[in-house]
Write a protein that holds these residues in place. Structure first.
Motif, PDB file in Angstrom:
ATOM      1  N   TRP A  95      24.647 -32.884  23.206  1.00  0.00           N
ATOM      2  CA  TRP A  95      24.028 -32.015  22.207  1.00  0.00           C
ATOM      3  C   TRP A  95      22.509 -32.014  22.370  1.00  0.00           C
ATOM      4  O   TRP A  95      21.873 -30.957  22.314  1.00  0.00           O
ATOM      5  CB  TRP A  95      24.446 -32.453  20.811  1.00  0.00           C
ATOM      6  N   VAL A 131      20.257 -28.702  23.206  1.00  0.00           N
ATOM      7  CA  VAL A 131      19.165 -28.252  22.341  1.00  0.00           C
ATOM      8  C   VAL A 131      17.850 -28.219  23.119  1.00  0.00           C
ATOM      9  O   VAL A 131      17.104 -27.232  23.064  1.00  0.00           O
ATOM     10  CB  VAL A 131      19.041 -29.135  21.081  1.00  0.00           C
ATOM     11  N   SER A 174       7.122 -23.742  16.443  1.00  0.00           N
ATOM     12  CA  SER A 174       7.376 -25.109  16.003  1.00  0.00           C
ATOM     13  C   SER A 174       6.622 -25.419  14.711  1.00  0.00           C
ATOM     14  O   SER A 174       7.179 -26.043  13.801  1.00  0.00           O
ATOM     15  CB  SER A 174       6.967 -26.090  17.100  1.00  0.00           C
ATOM     16  N   TRP A 212      12.620 -26.671   8.596  1.00  0.00           N
ATOM     17  CA  TRP A 212      13.783 -26.443   9.455  1.00  0.00           C
ATOM     18  C   TRP A 212      13.748 -27.273  10.725  1.00  0.00           C
ATOM     19  O   TRP A 212      14.791 -27.637  11.262  1.00  0.00           O
ATOM     20  CB  TRP A 212      13.893 -24.968   9.821  1.00  0.00           C
ATOM     21  N   TYR A 213      12.551 -27.566  11.225  1.00  0.00           N
ATOM     22  CA  TYR A 213      12.460 -28.334  12.473  1.00  0.00           C
ATOM     23  C   TYR A 213      12.992 -29.754  12.257  1.00  0.00           C
ATOM     24  O   TYR A 213      13.640 -30.315  13.128  1.00  0.00           O
ATOM     25  CB  TYR A 213      11.018 -28.366  12.994  1.00  0.00           C
ATOM     26  N   LYS A 240      15.362 -30.598  10.224  1.00  0.00           N
ATOM     27  CA  LYS A 240      16.818 -30.511  10.201  1.00  0.00           C
ATOM     28  C   LYS A 240      17.371 -30.405  11.619  1.00  0.00           C
ATOM     29  O   LYS A 240      18.387 -31.028  11.940  1.00  0.00           O
ATOM     30  CB  LYS A 240      17.263 -29.312   9.364  1.00  0.00           C
ATOM     31  N   LEU A 241      16.689 -29.634  12.460  1.00  0.00           N
ATOM     32  CA  LEU A 241      17.092 -29.539  13.870  1.00  0.00           C
ATOM     33  C   LEU A 241      16.962 -30.898  14.544  1.00  0.00           C
ATOM     34  O   LEU A 241      17.861 -31.339  15.257  1.00  0.00           O
ATOM     35  CB  LEU A 241      16.237 -28.499  14.600  1.00  0.00           C
ATOM     36  N   LYS A 283      19.720 -33.402  13.790  1.00  0.00           N
ATOM     37  CA  LYS A 283      20.982 -33.151  14.485  1.00  0.00           C
ATOM     38  C   LYS A 283      20.839 -33.269  16.001  1.00  0.00           C
ATOM     39  O   LYS A 283      21.734 -33.738  16.676  1.00  0.00           O
ATOM     40  CB  LYS A 283      21.505 -31.772  14.124  1.00  0.00           C
ATOM     41  N   ALA A 284      19.696 -32.826  16.542  1.00  0.00           N
ATOM     42  CA  ALA A 284      19.521 -32.772  18.000  1.00  0.00           C
ATOM     43  C   ALA A 284      18.947 -34.051  18.588  1.00  0.00           C
ATOM     44  O   ALA A 284      19.049 -34.268  19.783  1.00  0.00           O
ATOM     45  CB  ALA A 284      18.613 -31.605  18.361  1.00  0.00           C
ATOM     46  N   SER A 325      15.104 -32.290  20.573  1.00  0.00           N
ATOM     47  CA  SER A 325      14.055 -31.529  19.893  1.00  0.00           C
ATOM     48  C   SER A 325      12.658 -32.036  20.247  1.00  0.00           C
ATOM     49  O   SER A 325      11.673 -31.492  19.778  1.00  0.00           O
ATOM     50  CB  SER A 325      14.248 -31.592  18.383  1.00  0.00           C
ATOM     51  N   ASN A 383       5.295 -30.279  16.187  1.00  0.00           N
ATOM     52  CA  ASN A 383       5.992 -30.769  15.002  1.00  0.00           C
ATOM     53  C   ASN A 383       5.334 -32.039  14.479  1.00  0.00           C
ATOM     54  O   ASN A 383       5.130 -32.189  13.270  1.00  0.00           O
ATOM     55  CB  ASN A 383       7.468 -31.026  15.328  1.00  0.00           C
TER      56      ASN A 383
END
Length: 149
Positions: free
Chosen positions: A27, A31, A68, A76-77, A79-80, A83-84, A88, A97
């Motif tokens: 994953w 990403v 970014s 939102w970054y 949250k990415l 998960k990533a 990321s 970021n």
């Protein structure tokens, strides 16, 4: 209460969440690759619109930094990234970021002492190292060029 190393390891494994390492790595790879693919797509777009290769690269970098920063501001970054994982942290978007996150975190302390100063907690060392490395590199080239004459 005294316990053996094996007993401790067993309890940690039982209490900790299961982490599918291979799935997480795949994953993160997807990403990170997606971010790079987006960058290449932007670069090709800028090239098709008439920019030379160097300008297209610069515009791509600026666009990725802007995206970014906006995604970080909207939350939102993060949250990415949750998960990533490492996917990321593609250098340009991950750095943007980090800088924007630090600035947002210290917004309550005021514009200059909070946002203005704290965003350089992350960016400062990178800027200093980049500048110092450029000076050293230039000096070495100058010395090599001067001795070759």
């Amino acid at each position: 209460m005294k316990m053996t190393a094996q007993e401790y390891a067993r309890r940690v494994q039982k209490a900790g969440p299961h982490s599918p390492l291979l799935a997480d790595c795949l994953w993160a790879f997807c990403v990170g690759g997606g971010i790079c693919l987006l960058g290449e797509g932007l670069r090709q777009l800028f090239l098709r619109q008439g920019a030379d290769a160097e300008t297209a690269g610069t515009l791509t970098s600026c666009t990725l930094i802007l995206l970014s920063a906006v995604l970080t501001t909207l939350g939102w970054y993060q949250k990415l990234a949750a998960k990533a994982g490492a996917g990321s942290l593609v250098p340009i978007t991950g750095f943007a970021n980090a800088v924007v996150s630090a600035a947002i975190e210290f917004k309550a302390e005021g514009r200059v002492p909070g946002t203005g100063a704290k965003m350089f907690l992350i960016a400062g060392p990178v800027i200093v190292y980049g500048t110092l490395a450029a000076v050293v590199y230039g000096a070495v080239l100058w010395l090599l060029g001067a001795s070759a004459l």
